[in-house]
Design an enzyme around this catalytic site. Structure first.
Site, PDB file in Angstrom:
ATOM      1  N   THR A 197       5.885   4.816   5.804  1.00  0.00           N
ATOM      2  CA  THR A 197       5.887   4.554   7.246  1.00  0.00           C
ATOM      3  C   THR A 197       4.714   5.277   7.896  1.00  0.00           C
ATOM      4  OG1 THR A 197       8.308   4.469   7.174  1.00  0.00           O
ATOM      5  CG2 THR A 197       7.290   4.793   9.345  1.00  0.00           C
ATOM      6  N   THR A 220       0.837  -1.209   0.000  1.00  0.00           N
ATOM      7  CA  THR A 220       0.000   0.000   0.000  1.00  0.00           C
ATOM      8  C   THR A 220       0.865   1.250   0.000  1.00  0.00           C
ATOM      9  OG1 THR A 220      -0.064  -0.244   2.389  1.00  0.00           O
ATOM     10  CG2 THR A 220      -1.997  -1.014   1.185  1.00  0.00           C
ATOM     11  N   HIS A 247     -13.673  33.498  22.276  1.00  0.00           N
ATOM     12  CA  HIS A 247     -13.800  33.151  23.701  1.00  0.00           C
ATOM     13  C   HIS A 247     -15.017  32.247  23.902  1.00  0.00           C
ATOM     14  CE1 HIS A 247     -13.711  33.561  28.029  1.00  0.00           C
ATOM     15  NE2 HIS A 247     -15.013  33.809  28.002  1.00  0.00           N
ATOM     16  N   GLY A 293       1.678   5.348   1.059  1.00  0.00           N
ATOM     17  CA  GLY A 293       1.596   6.091   2.326  1.00  0.00           C
ATOM     18  C   GLY A 293       2.823   5.952   3.210  1.00  0.00           C
TER      19      GLY A 293
HETATM   20  P1  FAD Z   1       8.589   6.855   4.528  1.00  0.00           P
HETATM   21  O1  FAD Z   1       7.279   7.252   5.034  1.00  0.00           O
HETATM   22  O2  FAD Z   1       9.409   5.919   5.340  1.00  0.00           O
HETATM   23  O3  FAD Z   1       8.321   6.216   3.093  1.00  0.00           O
HETATM   24  C1  FAD Z   1       9.334   5.626   2.348  1.00  0.00           C
HETATM   25  C2  FAD Z   1       8.726   4.539   1.493  1.00  0.00           C
HETATM   26  O4  FAD Z   1       9.687   4.143   0.533  1.00  0.00           O
HETATM   27  C3  FAD Z   1       8.342   3.291   2.255  1.00  0.00           C
HETATM   28  O5  FAD Z   1       6.981   3.001   2.054  1.00  0.00           O
HETATM   29  C4  FAD Z   1       9.236   2.196   1.668  1.00  0.00           C
HETATM   30  O6  FAD Z   1       8.554   0.957   1.541  1.00  0.00           O
HETATM   31  C5  FAD Z   1       9.559   2.756   0.310  1.00  0.00           C
HETATM   32  N1  FAD Z   1      10.825   2.299  -0.254  1.00  0.00           N
HETATM   33  C6  FAD Z   1      12.029   2.301   0.349  1.00  0.00           C
HETATM   34  N2  FAD Z   1      12.984   1.902  -0.504  1.00  0.00           N
HETATM   35  C7  FAD Z   1      12.357   1.622  -1.683  1.00  0.00           C
HETATM   36  C8  FAD Z   1      12.791   1.183  -2.947  1.00  0.00           C
HETATM   37  N3  FAD Z   1      14.091   0.989  -3.197  1.00  0.00           N
HETATM   38  N4  FAD Z   1      11.867   0.993  -3.915  1.00  0.00           N
HETATM   39  C9  FAD Z   1      10.546   1.233  -3.680  1.00  0.00           C
HETATM   40  N5  FAD Z   1      10.084   1.672  -2.497  1.00  0.00           N
HETATM   41  C10 FAD Z   1      10.980   1.873  -1.513  1.00  0.00           C
HETATM   42  N6  FAD Z   1       5.855  12.013  11.834  1.00  0.00           N
HETATM   43  C11 FAD Z   1       5.029  13.061  12.049  1.00  0.00           C
HETATM   44  O7  FAD Z   1       5.219  14.123  11.438  1.00  0.00           O
HETATM   45  N7  FAD Z   1       3.968  12.964  12.902  1.00  0.00           N
HETATM   46  C12 FAD Z   1       3.715  11.837  13.590  1.00  0.00           C
HETATM   47  O8  FAD Z   1       2.753  11.786  14.355  1.00  0.00           O
HETATM   48  C13 FAD Z   1       4.560  10.721  13.390  1.00  0.00           C
HETATM   49  N8  FAD Z   1       4.329   9.564  14.044  1.00  0.00           N
HETATM   50  C14 FAD Z   1       5.157   8.502  13.821  1.00  0.00           C
HETATM   51  C15 FAD Z   1       4.929   7.336  14.536  1.00  0.00           C
HETATM   52  C16 FAD Z   1       5.747   6.242  14.360  1.00  0.00           C
HETATM   53  C17 FAD Z   1       5.471   4.983  15.120  1.00  0.00           C
HETATM   54  C18 FAD Z   1       6.820   6.313  13.428  1.00  0.00           C
HETATM   55  C19 FAD Z   1       7.704   5.123  13.194  1.00  0.00           C
HETATM   56  C20 FAD Z   1       7.063   7.470  12.723  1.00  0.00           C
HETATM   57  C21 FAD Z   1       6.243   8.583  12.922  1.00  0.00           C
HETATM   58  N9  FAD Z   1       6.460   9.778  12.262  1.00  0.00           N
HETATM   59  C22 FAD Z   1       5.643  10.858  12.488  1.00  0.00           C
HETATM   60  C23 FAD Z   1       7.555   9.938  11.303  1.00  0.00           C
HETATM   61  C24 FAD Z   1       7.030   9.807   9.863  1.00  0.00           C
HETATM   62  O9  FAD Z   1       6.413   8.550   9.719  1.00  0.00           O
HETATM   63  C25 FAD Z   1       8.175   9.953   8.873  1.00  0.00           C
HETATM   64  O10 FAD Z   1       8.878  11.153   9.134  1.00  0.00           O
HETATM   65  C26 FAD Z   1       7.657   9.968   7.451  1.00  0.00           C
HETATM   66  O11 FAD Z   1       6.958   8.790   7.152  1.00  0.00           O
HETATM   67  C27 FAD Z   1       8.817  10.131   6.468  1.00  0.00           C
HETATM   68  O12 FAD Z   1       8.324  10.117   5.170  1.00  0.00           O
HETATM   69  P2  FAD Z   1       9.246   9.628   3.950  1.00  0.00           P
HETATM   70  O13 FAD Z   1       8.409   9.785   2.730  1.00  0.00           O
HETATM   71  O14 FAD Z   1      10.557  10.300   3.999  1.00  0.00           O
HETATM   72  O15 FAD Z   1       9.533   8.095   4.232  1.00  0.00           O
END
Ligand code: FAD
Ligand code: NAI
Length: 461
Positions: A42, A38, A440, A40
């Site tokens: 992490t 899916t 308020h 979206g």
């Molecule tokens: P990610 O969301 O990690 O997405 C990267 C994607 O790339 C993944 O789906 C992965 O499968 C895919 N991928 C990796 N390598 C490859 C490849 N070679 N080919 C194809 N696909 C690949 N942040 C907030 O701002 N608010 C919150 O409340 C919050 N709560 C969190 C709670 C938890 C438990 C955790 C673990 C994190 C939380 N975060 C929160 C942090 C937030 O999830 C991350 O900062 C954010 O998801 C980063 O986005 P990104 O796009 O950089 O990476």
């Protein structure tokens, strides 16, 4: 290899999917590769969203148990964990499908598979090669582990396992008093676990305003969360009755064994770039593995990087803003991220929220500043809601009055921080907030009163 894309985004998290959607809106030919079933990333699958779903449900459970009677509501409350977990999954499913819908709406091609960069204009997806003018790396982060401690996602869990425990552990030991430790520790404490948090430093939530750290620790302790500060975990032994966690003082010595049923390891996250082929194409990383960028461009001209795999706060909205900026830059627009105004929220009860510099940072940088502070105990809405813990603190430049930071702890401050972020984006003074009419009775009046207090004319305390 017939088509040539304008942009191929590797990773479908907040950095990647927002980049792809904005690129699609701007008329670019764009594909987004995601290896997870899916979209979206992490955030939607195992981060922001499922954690907030459980935080909300567990808060309702605790409120119903502890606070209803005082408000004149009689209720019998019982936990139904499978339903709570199923409701969380349903939210996740709806939102991840929502991204797939937004991809279709904005002409983003969603390619399922693992992306590997072959050269500056070629990405391989499980044997199929895509040609593109630009590549955006948005591969995110993964949990950091402790040497010798293996995460099995059952007894020794990362945040991912802690979002899906099928039974409430009697005892939960959390390693790390950062954002995940306090949020997920709160979830399981509210559902009935005895939670102990072992933290290397002498305070919780490193990097936050000192006064907020202290108040946060006080309030969480009052909720019966236990803290073992200035202590590190040196090993874990699984026994037939559970787990023994071996700890010692951070400075060494003073060994102490702590028995528990489940251990949550949350000592930070590290960039995920495994198998991406960075070395082969000459994309450089720093010694912690973060991709080095200048204005989002990597060391290879046609390759950009955004989000958790690059330096800076590991936050979904930081990743999102960077993704949007890159799409705009590729489309010839002026993409930009204001790193001075990235809010951070810890979704405990009460919430903790922050934007801009802390007093500790301002002092270290020698920037003269004034402080305005207002307690929720003096806010009428907070009193009506019986939620009077915490305060709002606003820091403004001593000479210009420009707002330099805001730090809050209190129910609902995760929403209130947006007001100050917007003010800071417009380079507002504290007087601008102080003279803005606030409805308020609202808790946001505490923000106005704190802004008034910068010039010592708060009128409600
Ligand atoms: P990610 O969301 O990690 O997405 C990267 C994607 O790339 C993944 O789906 C992965 O499968 C895919 N991928 C990796 N390598 C490859 C490849 N070679 N080919 C194809 N696909 C690949 N942040 C907030 O701002 N608010 C919150 O409340 C919050 N709560 C969190 C709670 C938890 C438990 C955790 C673990 C994190 C939380 N975060 C929160 C942090 C937030 O999830 C991350 O900062 C954010 O998801 C980063 O986005 P990104 O796009 O950089 O990476
Ligand atoms: P973190 O960096 O927030 O906290 C890790 C904590 O572990 C720190 O307090 C650190 O001092 C401590 N620590 C490190 N090594 C240790 C050791 N060996 N023994 C004891 N303590 C140790 O990391 P966390 O909580 O894992 O979160 C990862 C990232 O996810 C964060 O960067 C955060 O930005 C993001 N996140 C954001 C959320 C939000 O915005 N509400 C919610 C959850 C995660």
């Amino acid at each position: 290899m017939s088509e040539i894309y304008d942009v191929v985004v590797v990773g479908g998290g907040p950095g990647g999917y927002n980049c792809a959607i904005r690129a699609g809106q701007l008329g670019l030919k764009v594909a987004c590769i995601e290896t997870r079933k899916t979209l979206g990333g992490t955030c939607l699958n195992v981060g922001c969203i499922p954690s907030k779903s459980l935080l909300h449900a567990s808060e309702m459970y605790e409120t119903a148990q502890n606070d209803f009677a005082g408000m004149g509501i009689k209720a019998t409350v019982e936990l139904d964990l499978p339903t709570m977990l199923a409701a969380k999954e349903k939210t996740v499913e709806g939102l991840t499908q929502g991204i797939a819908f937004l991809f279709k709406k904005n002409n983003v091609e969603h390619i399922f598979g693992f992306g590997k960069i072959i050269d500056g204009t070629t990405v391989d997806v499980d044997g199929k090669q895509l040609k593109t003018k630009n590549i955006v790396i948005a591969t995110g982060s993964e949990v950091a582990t402790l040497p010798g401690i293996e995460i099995d996602e059952k007894q020794i869990v990362s945040s991912t396992g802690a979002l899906s425990l099928t039974e409430v552990p009697k005892k939960l030991l959390v390693i790390g008093a950062g954002v995940i430790g306090l949020e997920l520790g709160s979830v399981w404490r509210r559902l009935g676990s005895e939670v102990t948090v072992v933290e290397y430093l002498d305070h919780i939530l490193p990097g936050m305003e000192g006064e907020v750290q202290k108040q946060g620790a006080r309030l969480l302790k009052r909720q019966k969360m236990k803290f073992e500060l200035k202590r590190k975990v040196t090993g874990i032994n699984k026994t037939k009755d559970g787990i023994v966690v071996k700890t010692e003082a951070s400075a060494g010595g003073k060994p102490k064994d702590i028995e528990t049923d489940v251990v949550l390891v949350c000592i930070g996250r590290r960039p995920f770039t495994t198998g991406l082929g960075l070395e082969g194409v000459g994309v450089t990383t720093d010694k912690r593995g973060f991709i080095q960028t200048s204005h989002f461009k990597t060391s290879v001209d046609s390759i950009w990087a955004v989000g958790d795999c690059t330096p800076g706060p590991m936050l979904a909205h930081k990743a999102e803003d960077e993704g949007v900026a890159v799409a705009e830059l590729i489309a010839g627009k002026a993409g930009h991220v204001n790193y001075d105004v990235i809010p951070g929220v810890v979704y405990t009860k009460p919430e903790i929220a922050s934007v801009g510099k802390t007093s500790e940072q301002l002092k270290a940088e020698g920037i003269p500043f004034k402080v305005g502070k207002f307690p929720f105990a003096a806010n009428s809405r907070a009193r009506a809601n019986h939620e009077t813990d915490g305060f709002v603190k606003i820091l403004a430049h001593a000479e210009t009055d420009e707002i330099l930071g805001a730090h809050m702890i209190g129910v609902g401050v995760g929403e209130m921080i947006g007001e100050v972020a917007l003010a800071m984006e417009f380079r507002a003074s504290s007087e601008d907030i102080a003279r803005t009419c606030h409805a308020h009775p609202t808790c946001s009046e505490a923000v106005r009163q704190a802004a008034m207090d910068v010039e010592k004319w708060a009128m409600q305390m």
